[in-house]
Design a protein around this motif. Structure first.
Motif, short mmCIF file in Angstrom:
data_model
loop_
_atom_site.label_atom_id
_atom_site.label_comp_id
_atom_site.label_asym_id
_atom_site.label_seq_id
_atom_site.Cartn_x
_atom_site.Cartn_y
_atom_site.Cartn_z
N THR A 1 0.30 13.53 -2.08
CA THR A 1 -1.09 13.70 -2.51
C THR A 1 -2.05 12.74 -1.83
N VAL A 2 -1.62 11.50 -1.58
CA VAL A 2 -2.53 10.50 -1.00
C VAL A 2 -2.23 10.20 0.47
N GLY A 3 -1.09 10.68 0.96
CA GLY A 3 -0.74 10.45 2.35
C GLY A 3 0.18 9.25 2.53
N SER A 4 0.98 9.29 3.57
CA SER A 4 1.96 8.24 3.81
C SER A 4 1.32 6.90 4.14
N GLU A 5 0.21 6.93 4.88
CA GLU A 5 -0.40 5.66 5.28
C GLU A 5 -0.94 4.89 4.09
N ARG A 6 -1.56 5.56 3.15
CA ARG A 6 -2.09 4.86 1.98
C ARG A 6 -0.97 4.27 1.14
N VAL A 7 0.13 4.98 1.02
CA VAL A 7 1.28 4.46 0.27
C VAL A 7 1.84 3.23 0.99
N MET B 1 0.58 -4.37 0.93
CA MET B 1 -0.40 -5.30 0.37
C MET B 1 0.14 -5.96 -0.89
N VAL B 2 0.79 -5.18 -1.76
CA VAL B 2 1.34 -5.74 -2.99
C VAL B 2 2.46 -6.73 -2.69
N SER B 3 3.39 -6.35 -1.82
CA SER B 3 4.51 -7.24 -1.51
C SER B 3 4.01 -8.52 -0.85
N GLY B 4 3.02 -8.41 0.03
CA GLY B 4 2.47 -9.59 0.68
C GLY B 4 1.78 -10.51 -0.31
N LEU B 5 1.08 -9.92 -1.29
CA LEU B 5 0.39 -10.73 -2.30
C LEU B 5 1.38 -11.46 -3.18
N VAL B 6 2.44 -10.77 -3.61
CA VAL B 6 3.46 -11.42 -4.43
C VAL B 6 4.14 -12.54 -3.63
N CYS B 7 4.43 -12.25 -2.36
CA CYS B 7 5.07 -13.24 -1.50
C CYS B 7 4.21 -14.51 -1.39
N LEU B 8 2.91 -14.32 -1.26
CA LEU B 8 1.99 -15.45 -1.13
C LEU B 8 1.86 -16.24 -2.42
N LEU B 9 1.79 -15.56 -3.55
CA LEU B 9 1.54 -16.23 -4.83
C LEU B 9 2.79 -16.81 -5.47
N GLY C 1 10.52 -6.44 -5.68
CA GLY C 1 11.63 -5.59 -5.27
C GLY C 1 11.21 -4.14 -5.06
N ILE C 2 10.25 -3.66 -5.85
CA ILE C 2 9.74 -2.30 -5.67
C ILE C 2 8.86 -2.20 -4.43
N ALA C 3 7.90 -3.12 -4.33
CA ALA C 3 6.90 -3.04 -3.27
C ALA C 3 7.48 -3.29 -1.89
N VAL C 4 8.49 -4.14 -1.79
CA VAL C 4 8.97 -4.58 -0.49
C VAL C 4 9.66 -3.47 0.32
N ILE C 5 10.08 -2.40 -0.34
CA ILE C 5 10.80 -1.32 0.35
C ILE C 5 10.09 0.03 0.25
N PRO D 1 3.45 -14.07 6.88
CA PRO D 1 2.86 -13.47 8.10
C PRO D 1 3.28 -12.03 8.35
N GLY D 2 4.46 -11.62 7.88
CA GLY D 2 4.91 -10.25 8.08
C GLY D 2 3.96 -9.23 7.50
N PRO D 3 3.73 -9.25 6.17
CA PRO D 3 2.78 -8.29 5.60
C PRO D 3 1.36 -8.43 6.15
#
Length: 389
Positions: free
Chosen positions: A273-279, A285-293, A313-317, A375-377
């Motif tokens: 529904t929203v496209g692969s790129e948005r997902v 973005m979520v995994s990077g934010l958790v990684c940073l905080l 664990g959900i966002a990273v994959i 730096p990865g995300p």
């Protein structure tokens, strides 16, 4: 039996993928027992994990350069790889704590995995081409669950010797290989284009859109396997703060890594529904934010931090199958297989320094070591922003 399997090819391939990829982190699942009984350190954990990654990279590049998958049936390569992987994984029982033999056996395990994971993707296209996108999300989900499975097996065998989960993983790989061998190659197998040199796979990187997607995937891979390697260490830290022993570590590690399978499947549905790129962008973005905080929140209650690990664990994959779908859609059709193989090889190559740095510095930095993954995300999101999609 063969007729029954061929009535449900996708579940057979997905289940075989789960069983085969249980070899990937089989040693990580029993790590606490190995460290306690053999005196191994976090650096040794990184060394053995790196061996598997390096073997997988060499195996993937070999398939890409030689066109091996075009010369022989995908089901046969999958079955042989599962058999050999089961044997070398079982051989680790006798080589644990004996470098460099332990390293070589884990390297050989990675080589065998190169004949399981990528060939599973080809089999999906051969059997259910109409549902390849959704099936790809299931396959990556099973890779995730297969990675987590050794932790579950260790949790279920805590009163037994550490060798048993390794033997169980080998038995599962044998079962998966047998299932795929009986299933055989599908009726919609892509036509062989002969031997594809590595340069044709690299040519896709000249396309700006493919390069942007590949950059996002590379950033994702910098974070992914290092996080999975650190998961039992991060969980062990929180359990220690709670005054708990090691018994819960494998169960919780399975939960944190395995929950990513739900993220893959859910992300696959959402992409319709929203496209692969948005997902992919949202998950990165979520995994990077958790990684940073995460390290800045490390003083909060352990239960909160373990819940945060589940989110991570959900966002990273979740973004992984979406990056593969985006890359397949933008690569030249005549070299899509070779292009994806090269992208995967480079991505897995980036896991080597990430795992080496984080596992090697855990003793000095502990939870703050996750900042190395940020730096990865960040770079992945930057690369995606440069592509038009």
């Amino acid at each position: 039996m063969m007729d029954l399997l061929r009535r449900f090819p996708l579940p057979v391939i997905v289940l075989a993928q789960l069983f085969g990829t249980s070899l990937w982190f089989s040693v990580n699942g029993v790590w606490l027992s190995l460290a306690r009984e053999l005196g191994l350190t976090e650096t040794d954990l990184g060394r053995l994990t790196l061996a598997v990654q390096a073997g997988f990279i060499v195996g993937t590049l070999t398939i890409a350069v030689t066109g091996l998958a075009d010369r022989f049936g995908a089901s046969r390569i999958f079955a042989v790889s599962s058999l050999l992987g089961a044997l070398v994984n079982g051989g680790f029982v006798f080589a644990a704590g004996l470098p460099p033999l332990d390293f070589l056996l884990r390297f050989a395990t990675g080589l065998c995995l190169a004949g399981i994971y990528p060939l599973g993707m080809k089999m999906v296209i051969a059997w259910v081409p109409k549902y390849a996108g959704a099936a790809l999300a299931w396959l990556v989900g099973m890779l995730t669950l297969g990675t987590a499975l050794p932790h579950l097996m260790r949790g279920a065998t805590l009163g037994m010797a550490w060798e048993w989960p390794l033997i169980a993983a080998s038995c599962l790989a044998l079962a998966g290989g047998a299932m795929v061998f009986l299933l055989g190659d599908g009726p919609h197998l892509p036509k062989s284009s002969g031997r594809l040199p590595l340069s044709q796979g690299l040519a896709a990187l000249q396309i700006p859109r493919f390069r942007a997607v590949a950059g996002g995937y590379f950033g994702h891979m910098w974070e992914l396997y290092a996080f999975w390697t650190l998961t039992p260490l991060l969980i062990g830290r929180e359990l220690q703060r709670l005054g708990q022993g090691e018994a819960l570590v494998p169960w919780l590690a399975f939960a944190v890594i395995g929950i990513g399978a739900a993220g893959c499947v859910g992300g696959g549905r959402l992409s319709r529904t929203v496209g692969s790129e948005r997902v992919a962008r949202g998950a990165l973005m979520v995994s990077g934010l958790v990684c940073l905080l995460y390290p800045w929140l490390s003083g909060l209650p352990p239960v909160f931090l373990m819940a945060l690990l589940l989110v991570w664990g959900i966002a990273v994959i979740t973004d992984s199958p979406q990056f593969s779908a985006l890359a397949a859609a933008t690569a030249p059709r005549e070299t899509v297989g070779s292009s994806l193989a090269v992208m995967n090889a480079v991505g897995f190559g980036l896991t080597l320094p990430a795992i080496w740095l984080t596992s090697g510095l855990w003793h000095q930095l502990e939870v703050w070591v996750v900042l190395i993954l940020v730096p990865g995300p960040v770079l992945g999101l930057w690369s995606l922003s440069r592509g038009k999609g």
